[in-house]
Design a protein around this motif. Structure first.
Motif, PDB file in Angstrom:
ATOM      1  N   PHE A 280      29.209   4.874  25.129  1.00  0.00           N
ATOM      2  CA  PHE A 280      29.353   4.057  25.174  1.00  0.00           C
ATOM      3  C   PHE A 280      27.972   2.511  24.689  1.00  0.00           C
ATOM      4  CE2 PHE A 280      33.688   5.660  26.134  1.00  0.00           C
ATOM      5  CZ  PHE A 280      34.418   5.726  24.759  1.00  0.00           C
ATOM      6  N   ARG A 281      27.260   3.551  26.142  1.00  0.00           N
ATOM      7  CA  ARG A 281      26.122   2.410  26.185  1.00  0.00           C
ATOM      8  C   ARG A 281      24.750   2.782  24.929  1.00  0.00           C
ATOM      9  NH1 ARG A 281      22.484   1.896  31.725  1.00  0.00           N
ATOM     10  NH2 ARG A 281      20.555   0.828  30.930  1.00  0.00           N
ATOM     11  N   LYS A 282      24.698   1.543  24.527  1.00  0.00           N
ATOM     12  CA  LYS A 282      23.720   1.345  23.595  1.00  0.00           C
ATOM     13  C   LYS A 282      21.680   0.892  23.440  1.00  0.00           C
ATOM     14  CE  LYS A 282      26.574   0.771  19.811  1.00  0.00           C
ATOM     15  NZ  LYS A 282      27.923   0.610  18.455  1.00  0.00           N
ATOM     16  N   GLU A 283      21.122   1.485  23.508  1.00  0.00           N
ATOM     17  CA  GLU A 283      19.466   0.746  23.233  1.00  0.00           C
ATOM     18  C   GLU A 283      19.115   1.039  22.264  1.00  0.00           C
ATOM     19  OE1 GLU A 283      18.050  -0.589  25.508  1.00  0.00           O
ATOM     20  OE2 GLU A 283      18.390   0.753  27.343  1.00  0.00           O
ATOM     21  N   HIS A 284      18.863  -0.074  21.967  1.00  0.00           N
ATOM     22  CA  HIS A 284      18.037  -0.130  20.300  1.00  0.00           C
ATOM     23  C   HIS A 284      16.000  -0.894  21.143  1.00  0.00           C
ATOM     24  CE1 HIS A 284      17.291  -2.448  16.696  1.00  0.00           C
ATOM     25  NE2 HIS A 284      16.713  -1.841  16.678  1.00  0.00           N
ATOM     26  N   VAL A 285      15.231   0.236  20.242  1.00  0.00           N
ATOM     27  CA  VAL A 285      13.607   0.001  20.667  1.00  0.00           C
ATOM     28  C   VAL A 285      12.985   0.061  19.425  1.00  0.00           C
ATOM     29  CG1 VAL A 285      11.626   0.938  21.723  1.00  0.00           C
ATOM     30  CG2 VAL A 285      14.024   1.455  22.826  1.00  0.00           C
ATOM     31  N   LYS A 286      11.530  -0.705  18.871  1.00  0.00           N
ATOM     32  CA  LYS A 286      11.297  -0.816  18.688  1.00  0.00           C
ATOM     33  C   LYS A 286       9.847  -0.512  18.565  1.00  0.00           C
ATOM     34  CE  LYS A 286      12.887  -2.747  14.555  1.00  0.00           C
ATOM     35  NZ  LYS A 286      13.327  -4.312  13.259  1.00  0.00           N
ATOM     36  N   PHE A 287       8.736   0.579  18.069  1.00  0.00           N
ATOM     37  CA  PHE A 287       7.780   0.427  18.391  1.00  0.00           C
ATOM     38  C   PHE A 287       6.328   0.516  17.177  1.00  0.00           C
ATOM     39  CE2 PHE A 287       9.103   4.332  19.366  1.00  0.00           C
ATOM     40  CZ  PHE A 287       7.997   5.525  19.126  1.00  0.00           C
ATOM     41  N   PHE A 288       5.338   0.327  17.431  1.00  0.00           N
ATOM     42  CA  PHE A 288       3.956   0.709  16.210  1.00  0.00           C
ATOM     43  C   PHE A 288       3.857   1.934  17.079  1.00  0.00           C
ATOM     44  CE2 PHE A 288       3.858  -4.245  15.723  1.00  0.00           C
ATOM     45  CZ  PHE A 288       3.928  -4.115  13.632  1.00  0.00           C
ATOM     46  N   TYR A 289       3.497   2.973  16.046  1.00  0.00           N
ATOM     47  CA  TYR A 289       2.587   4.164  15.904  1.00  0.00           C
ATOM     48  C   TYR A 289       1.307   3.924  14.862  1.00  0.00           C
ATOM     49  CZ  TYR A 289       1.707   9.217  16.264  1.00  0.00           C
ATOM     50  OH  TYR A 289       1.147  10.730  15.875  1.00  0.00           O
ATOM     51  N   ASN A 290       0.310   4.392  15.607  1.00  0.00           N
ATOM     52  CA  ASN A 290      -0.936   4.790  14.840  1.00  0.00           C
ATOM     53  C   ASN A 290      -0.719   5.573  13.924  1.00  0.00           C
ATOM     54  OD1 ASN A 290      -4.552   4.742  14.131  1.00  0.00           O
ATOM     55  ND2 ASN A 290      -3.538   2.725  13.535  1.00  0.00           N
ATOM     56  N   LEU A 291      -1.676   5.935  13.135  1.00  0.00           N
ATOM     57  CA  LEU A 291      -1.977   6.904  12.147  1.00  0.00           C
ATOM     58  C   LEU A 291      -2.513   8.153  12.771  1.00  0.00           C
ATOM     59  CD1 LEU A 291       0.048   7.385   9.101  1.00  0.00           C
ATOM     60  CD2 LEU A 291       0.037   9.022  10.362  1.00  0.00           C
ATOM     61  N   THR A 292      -3.848   6.671  13.130  1.00  0.00           N
ATOM     62  CA  THR A 292      -5.155   7.300  13.168  1.00  0.00           C
ATOM     63  C   THR A 292      -4.985   8.070  15.004  1.00  0.00           C
ATOM     64  OG1 THR A 292      -6.178   5.818  11.904  1.00  0.00           O
ATOM     65  CG2 THR A 292      -7.858   7.117  13.190  1.00  0.00           C
ATOM     66  N   THR A 293      -4.893   6.931  15.852  1.00  0.00           N
ATOM     67  CA  THR A 293      -5.242   7.070  16.984  1.00  0.00           C
ATOM     68  C   THR A 293      -4.358   7.932  17.554  1.00  0.00           C
ATOM     69  OG1 THR A 293      -4.034   5.222  18.303  1.00  0.00           O
ATOM     70  CG2 THR A 293      -5.802   4.685  17.306  1.00  0.00           C
ATOM     71  N   LYS A 294      -3.078   7.580  17.015  1.00  0.00           N
ATOM     72  CA  LYS A 294      -1.601   8.707  17.512  1.00  0.00           C
ATOM     73  C   LYS A 294      -1.707   8.077  18.790  1.00  0.00           C
ATOM     74  CE  LYS A 294      -3.299  13.425  15.165  1.00  0.00           C
ATOM     75  NZ  LYS A 294      -4.233  12.600  14.352  1.00  0.00           N
ATOM     76  N   LYS A 295      -0.983   6.698  18.186  1.00  0.00           N
ATOM     77  CA  LYS A 295      -1.333   6.262  19.881  1.00  0.00           C
ATOM     78  C   LYS A 295       0.115   4.935  19.263  1.00  0.00           C
ATOM     79  CE  LYS A 295      -4.099   8.179  22.817  1.00  0.00           C
ATOM     80  NZ  LYS A 295      -3.055   9.258  23.810  1.00  0.00           N
ATOM     81  N   VAL A 296       1.642   5.027  21.270  1.00  0.00           N
ATOM     82  CA  VAL A 296       2.170   4.299  20.409  1.00  0.00           C
ATOM     83  C   VAL A 296       1.488   2.173  21.054  1.00  0.00           C
ATOM     84  CG1 VAL A 296       4.339   2.764  22.088  1.00  0.00           C
ATOM     85  CG2 VAL A 296       4.234   5.059  20.778  1.00  0.00           C
ATOM     86  N   GLN A 297       1.560   1.588  20.413  1.00  0.00           N
ATOM     87  CA  GLN A 297       0.796   0.545  20.359  1.00  0.00           C
ATOM     88  C   GLN A 297       1.860  -0.828  20.993  1.00  0.00           C
ATOM     89  OE1 GLN A 297      -1.370  -0.147  17.036  1.00  0.00           O
ATOM     90  NE2 GLN A 297      -2.830   0.406  17.897  1.00  0.00           N
ATOM     91  N   TYR A 298       2.388  -0.909  21.023  1.00  0.00           N
ATOM     92  CA  TYR A 298       3.491  -1.701  21.253  1.00  0.00           C
ATOM     93  C   TYR A 298       5.202  -1.253  21.028  1.00  0.00           C
ATOM     94  CZ  TYR A 298       5.786  -6.498  21.228  1.00  0.00           C
ATOM     95  OH  TYR A 298       6.528  -7.837  21.459  1.00  0.00           O
ATOM     96  N   VAL A 299       6.001  -1.917  22.292  1.00  0.00           N
ATOM     97  CA  VAL A 299       7.028  -1.331  22.631  1.00  0.00           C
ATOM     98  C   VAL A 299       8.153  -2.453  22.710  1.00  0.00           C
ATOM     99  CG1 VAL A 299       8.642   0.154  23.962  1.00  0.00           C
ATOM    100  CG2 VAL A 299       6.282   0.879  23.323  1.00  0.00           C
ATOM    101  N   GLU A 300       8.745  -2.953  21.691  1.00  0.00           N
ATOM    102  CA  GLU A 300      10.040  -3.709  22.103  1.00  0.00           C
ATOM    103  C   GLU A 300      11.761  -4.028  22.295  1.00  0.00           C
ATOM    104  OE1 GLU A 300      11.206  -7.784  19.348  1.00  0.00           O
ATOM    105  OE2 GLU A 300      10.483  -6.457  19.286  1.00  0.00           O
ATOM    106  N   PHE A 301      11.920  -4.143  23.566  1.00  0.00           N
ATOM    107  CA  PHE A 301      13.275  -4.304  23.791  1.00  0.00           C
ATOM    108  C   PHE A 301      14.082  -4.855  22.813  1.00  0.00           C
ATOM    109  CE2 PHE A 301      10.948  -1.227  26.546  1.00  0.00           C
ATOM    110  CZ  PHE A 301      11.938  -0.268  26.689  1.00  0.00           C
ATOM    111  N   ILE A 302      15.502  -4.673  22.075  1.00  0.00           N
ATOM    112  CA  ILE A 302      15.731  -5.539  21.518  1.00  0.00           C
ATOM    113  C   ILE A 302      17.180  -5.872  21.182  1.00  0.00           C
ATOM    114  CG2 ILE A 302      16.678  -6.441  19.113  1.00  0.00           C
ATOM    115  CD1 ILE A 302      14.103  -4.433  17.882  1.00  0.00           C
TER     116      ILE A 302
END
Length: 302
Positions: A280-302
């Protein structure tokens, strides 16, 4: 019509096949599987984001152009444990579908006339009491100096916690709206569907991702059903600007100013929207992923 139907059917078949491959790759991720077997917190969610960062290059290896990128946006990433007590749902999206409000000023702090013209058109559709004050609030926010372009339009002078520079988020933009209402008493500005028109990323918009509302604003002479055919209801991605202009000639004088078509090797940030559920526990996360560098750039917990 028959050819269009065949293209649509082939696209749907390809999406179905790719969804199966996505599920297989995600299921083979040992960390995601372990997280699905244990309770999670924000820290374990970060571990999952880290694992997705490792998996996404494989999942997106076939993205070699606009058509493959378009398919990646259509395919949901899903995983569920056999017990059904842990689920992961993720979607990829483009941040380049709306007008970047920071482009109202050029890099050297000058008014960018083509983009100001777009806002003039917007205020013709949604009249507000004082468009001049609103634009000066935007200009005074984006530039780094504290010289006021209007009366009380430099927010940082009365709100030291406010940061000048590129407008980076909806939260910062709504502070600007609040100041506009304080100065004018005009709340009609809140009736504008800002989330459909403005964004905060990119030098241009990806034509294959652009919102129909933005396209209607740019070319008001195009009928609404025509706009939807170019955006929401298109059956394939446009691979070149020439292809898009051939379909809609009115794009010709606008394309290079406002739009681009994705090409291999182009730096492109994807928005990854991840929803996790453990019982019953939920988590919502958004992040940017760059196609060129293949890296996550920014993570936001909503």
């Amino acid at each position: 019509m028959k050819k269009r139907g065949i293209v649509l059917m082939m696209t749907l078949v390809l999406i179905t096949v790719l969804m199966g491959l996505v599920s297989l790759i995600l299921t083979q991720s040992s960390r995601i599987t372990r997280l699905g077997e244990n309770s999670f917190s924000q820290s374990t969610s970060m571990l999952l984001v880290s694992d997705l960062e490792r998996q996404l290059p494989t999942l997106l290896a076939s993205v070699t152009g606009a058509e493959q990128l378009d398919l990646a946006f259509r395919i949901p990433l899903q995983l569920e444990t056999k017990k059904g007590d842990f689920t992961l749902q993720a979607r990829l999206a483009s941040p380049y579908k709306r007008v970047n409000i920071n482009l109202l000023l050029t890099n050297d702090g000058k008014v960018n006339d083509p983009y100001v013209t777009l806002f003039t058109k917007l205020f013709a559709v949604y009249p507000i009491a004082d468009a001049d004050i609103f634009l000066k609030l935007i200009f005074d926010t984006i530039d780094l100096d504290t010289a006021e372009r209007g009366v009380d339009t430099e927010i940082v002078l009365t709100r030291p916690d406010f940061k000048n520079g590129p407008i980076a988020s909806e939260h910062q933009f709504y502070i600007i709206l609040e100041r506009y209402i304080e100065l004018t008493g005009d709340t009609t500005i809140l009736s504008i569907a800002w989330d459909k028109y403005i964004g905060y990323e990119g030098d241009k918009m990806d034509f294959n991702a652009v919102n129909p509302e933005v396209l209607s604003l740019m070319i008001p002479s195009i009928a609404p059903e025509r706009v939807r055919a170019l955006t929401l209801y298109r059956t394939k991605a446009y691979t070149t600007k020439e292809e898009a202009i051939a379909v809609e000639p009115l794009l010709a004088p606008l394309f290079d100013t406002y739009f681009f078509i994705y090409k291999p090797g182009t730096s492109y940030n994807l928005i990854c929207d991840v929803r996790l559920q453990q019982n019953f526990r939920k988590e919502h996360v958004k992040f940017f992923y760059n196609l060129t560098t293949k890296k996550v750039q920014y993570v936001e917990f909503i």
